[in-house]
Design a protein around this motif. Structure first.
Motif, mmCIF file in Angstrom:
data_model
loop_
_atom_site.group_PDB
_atom_site.id
_atom_site.type_symbol
_atom_site.label_atom_id
_atom_site.label_comp_id
_atom_site.label_asym_id
_atom_site.label_seq_id
_atom_site.Cartn_x
_atom_site.Cartn_y
_atom_site.Cartn_z
ATOM 1 N N UNK A 60 -68.090 4.778 -41.617
ATOM 2 C CA UNK A 60 -68.688 3.635 -41.305
ATOM 3 C C UNK A 60 -68.183 2.606 -40.630
ATOM 4 N N UNK A 61 -68.730 1.649 -40.025
ATOM 5 C CA UNK A 61 -68.019 0.538 -39.096
ATOM 6 C C UNK A 61 -68.691 -0.374 -38.943
ATOM 7 N N UNK A 62 -68.099 -1.637 -38.346
ATOM 8 C CA UNK A 62 -68.652 -3.015 -38.229
ATOM 9 C C UNK A 62 -69.328 -2.921 -36.669
ATOM 10 N N UNK A 63 -68.583 -2.318 -35.822
ATOM 11 C CA UNK A 63 -69.438 -2.093 -34.430
ATOM 12 C C UNK A 63 -69.684 -1.041 -33.715
ATOM 13 N N UNK A 64 -70.627 -1.163 -32.861
ATOM 14 C CA UNK A 64 -70.996 0.139 -32.053
ATOM 15 C C UNK A 64 -69.729 0.926 -31.153
ATOM 16 N N UNK A 65 -68.912 -0.273 -30.600
ATOM 17 C CA UNK A 65 -68.122 0.669 -29.747
ATOM 18 C C UNK A 65 -67.124 1.249 -30.648
ATOM 19 N N UNK A 66 -66.838 1.146 -31.882
ATOM 20 C CA UNK A 66 -65.880 1.783 -32.692
ATOM 21 C C UNK A 66 -66.537 3.122 -32.938
ATOM 22 N N UNK A 125 -58.042 4.941 -37.702
ATOM 23 C CA UNK A 125 -57.460 4.388 -36.791
ATOM 24 C C UNK A 125 -58.378 3.492 -35.917
ATOM 25 N N UNK A 126 -59.638 3.629 -36.244
ATOM 26 C CA UNK A 126 -60.959 2.677 -35.626
ATOM 27 C C UNK A 126 -61.161 1.794 -36.585
ATOM 28 N N UNK A 127 -60.425 1.650 -37.522
ATOM 29 C CA UNK A 127 -60.787 0.335 -38.752
ATOM 30 C C UNK A 127 -62.081 0.695 -39.205
ATOM 31 N N UNK A 128 -62.306 1.771 -39.414
ATOM 32 C CA UNK A 128 -63.528 2.488 -40.154
ATOM 33 C C UNK A 128 -63.469 2.636 -41.546
ATOM 34 N N UNK A 129 -64.477 2.896 -42.302
ATOM 35 C CA UNK A 129 -64.416 3.125 -43.690
ATOM 36 C C UNK A 129 -64.693 4.824 -43.756
#
Length: 224
Positions: A60-66, A125-129
């Motif tokens: 899970x991420x905040x942004x599409x680019x991640x 590394x992509x700041x995801x969960x």
């Protein structure tokens, strides 16, 4: 499920955060986000990644680019196999209205070459969960396939399926009883929406969700 109906159903059920987590694919995430524009629903970008151990994991991420960066690695780690719609079903990509854009010809329901450790490290590394999905299930579940929760990666939480009651966890799955748990939606049709995870958070972000999972700074997570 088409984007406008996903959004409509979530709002009707009082759900204000959902994540789109298609199997090894991010192609339809933006369509659902666009369908929710201006409406009281946050659509988090995500993916259900299948590791080389055949374990399903939510990313899970905040942004599409991640998510797009994750997709690049997933694409490179998937075997070059063509989908056979007559056996595995169609893999459609649609726009925000549900109109057909294209078919995904590459087979998506197979394992990547990424181990669970590699997948975790990439998402981190992509700041995801990173959350192992439906860990109690025999098919593609962490406990069935590995027998344990890995100790070499700091997993924040585990997802249990809709069929596992809290009262049965300690006797059936003692490996997971010490972890924060989320209830899996795993919705493949509109009538499967659960809305079973209740977050007390200040904003619908990954950072806030992690705080709730940790029961930190007055954030909370409860499941039904």
């Amino acid at each position: 499920m088409i984007p406008p109906l996903i959004v409509e159903t979530a709002i009707e059920q009082g759900i204000d955060i959902i994540a789109i987590t298609d199997h090894n694919s991010s192609a339809n995430v933006q369509a659902v986000q666009k369908a929710a524009t201006g409406l009281p629903l946050t659509v988090l970008p995500g993916m259900e990644l299948q590791t080389s151990e055949e374990v399903h994991c939510l990313c899970l991420f905040d942004r599409l680019d991640q998510l797009e960066e994750l997709q690049k690695v997933v694409d490179a780690s998937l075997p070059r196999m063509q989908n056979q719609p007559e056996h595995f079903g169609e893999q459609f990509v649609v726009d925000e209205t549900g109109e057909f854009i294209r078919r995904e010809d590459r087979l998506l329901i197979i394992s990547t070459s990424l181990t669970i450790t590699q997948a975790f490290n990439l998402v981190d590394s992509l700041d995801g969960l990173f959350i192992p999905a439906h860990v109690d299930r025999k098919a593609f579940g962490l406990i069935e396939n590995l027998g344990f929760v890995p100790t070499d990666i700091p997993i924040e939480a585990l997802e249990i399926s809709r069929h596992l009651s809290i009262s049965r966890i300690e006797s059936q799955f003692p490996q997971i009883k010490s972890f924060p748990l989320l209830r899996g939606g795993d919705a493949h049709s509109l009538n499967e929406f659960l809305g079973a995870n209740n977050f007390t958070i200040e904003s619908p972000t990954i950072e806030e969700i992690i705080l709730a999972i940790r029961s930190s700074e007055d954030r909370k997570l409860t499941i039904s």
